[in-house]
Design an enzyme around this catalytic site. Structure first.
Site, short mmCIF file in Angstrom:
data_model
loop_
_atom_site.label_atom_id
_atom_site.label_comp_id
_atom_site.label_asym_id
_atom_site.label_seq_id
_atom_site.Cartn_x
_atom_site.Cartn_y
_atom_site.Cartn_z
N ASP A 89 -0.38 1.72 7.20
CA ASP A 89 -0.50 2.31 8.12
C ASP A 89 -1.66 1.54 9.01
OD1 ASP A 89 0.98 4.29 6.59
OD2 ASP A 89 -0.23 6.03 7.25
N LYS A 151 3.56 6.94 14.14
CA LYS A 151 2.62 8.05 13.73
C LYS A 151 1.89 8.54 14.60
CE LYS A 151 -1.00 8.40 10.03
NZ LYS A 151 -1.54 7.66 8.73
N LYS A 180 6.05 10.06 11.47
CA LYS A 180 4.91 10.57 10.78
C LYS A 180 3.86 11.52 11.38
CE LYS A 180 1.12 9.56 7.39
NZ LYS A 180 0.69 8.57 6.38
#
Length: 234
Positions: A89, A151, A180
């Site tokens: 991430d 995300k 996400k």
């Protein structure tokens, strides 16, 4: 619906001890979540603790501000892959996105995608600092650079995942890129609301409470609460 496989159990707070990480990995394995997301220094430990469980090891690069040099993010990503990370991430360079420096943002993400050597890369936009136009641009750049997810948040900014942002991000990227939600996913109702808006994966620390609630509702022990469309949730 397999809610557990939508959750990345988050173990990123700076004060966590090794015992905290161990307990978090135990929860992740016992509840069969999609992954843990641990601090870079905990990757090897988590990889050993979760070997054979089917739970992936995720971690972060350029976290939480995204302002490290691309060469640093690349070196960090390569090191994390070598340590056993399955997913990365990364935080894009928020300031450069706000500048409109799309070439920098794209190349920064693409370099991390290449360094990840086929591992899943999720790009954190940190939406709390962006306009809707900047969110759309960031999502498109992430997709063009080869990222697998976009995300909402790191969880360390003034705001987290919202329904409006999830809808916007889902409408912006192609079907093969997933969304996400992170920041404020503390209840099953929040998770379900954001899932209906288009999120496929969720960063959460309240994993056990969420899954216990889901199991109880599946058994008919608790009524299914009305799902709202509030934009709150951080």
């Amino acid at each position: 619906m397999n809610v557990a496989k939508m959750i990345d159990h988050s173990l990123l707070r700076p004060e966590l001890t090794t015992d905290d990480i161990r307990r978090g990995c135990d929860i992740a394995a016992r509840r069969a979540v999609a992954s843990v997301c641990v601090r870079p220094s905990d990757v090897e430990f988590a990889a050993a603790a979760l070997a054979g469980t089917g739970v992936l090891v995720g971690t972060v690069a350029g976290f939480p501000h995204g302002d490290t040099r691309t060469t640093t993010k690349v070196a960090e990503t390569r090191d994390l892959v070598d340590a056993g990370a399955d997913e990365i991430d990364m935080v894009l360079h928020i300031g450069r996105l706000r500048d409109g420096d799309t070439a920098y943002v794209h190349d920064d993400i693409a370099a991390v995608v290449a360094a990840a050597q086929g591992r899943v890369v999720k790009v954190i936009l940190e939406n709390a600092y962006l306009t809707d136009e900047q969110k759309v641009t960031g999502c498109r750049l992430a997709e063009r650079a080869g990222a697998h997810f976009v995300k909402t948040s790191s969880g360390f900014a003034p705001g987290g995942a919202t329904v409006a942002d999830i809808r916007l991000m889902r409408a912006t990227v192609s079907p093969h890129v997933e969304v996400k939600a992170a920041g404020g996913v503390r209840s099953l109702d929040t998770l379900l609301t954001l899932h209906r808006a288009g999120a496929a994966r969720f960063g959460a620390t309240a994993t056990e409470a969420i899954l216990d609630d889901f199991a109880a509702r599946e058994r008919g022990e608790r009524p299914v609460a009305a799902v709202t469309t509030t934009d709150g949730g951080y």
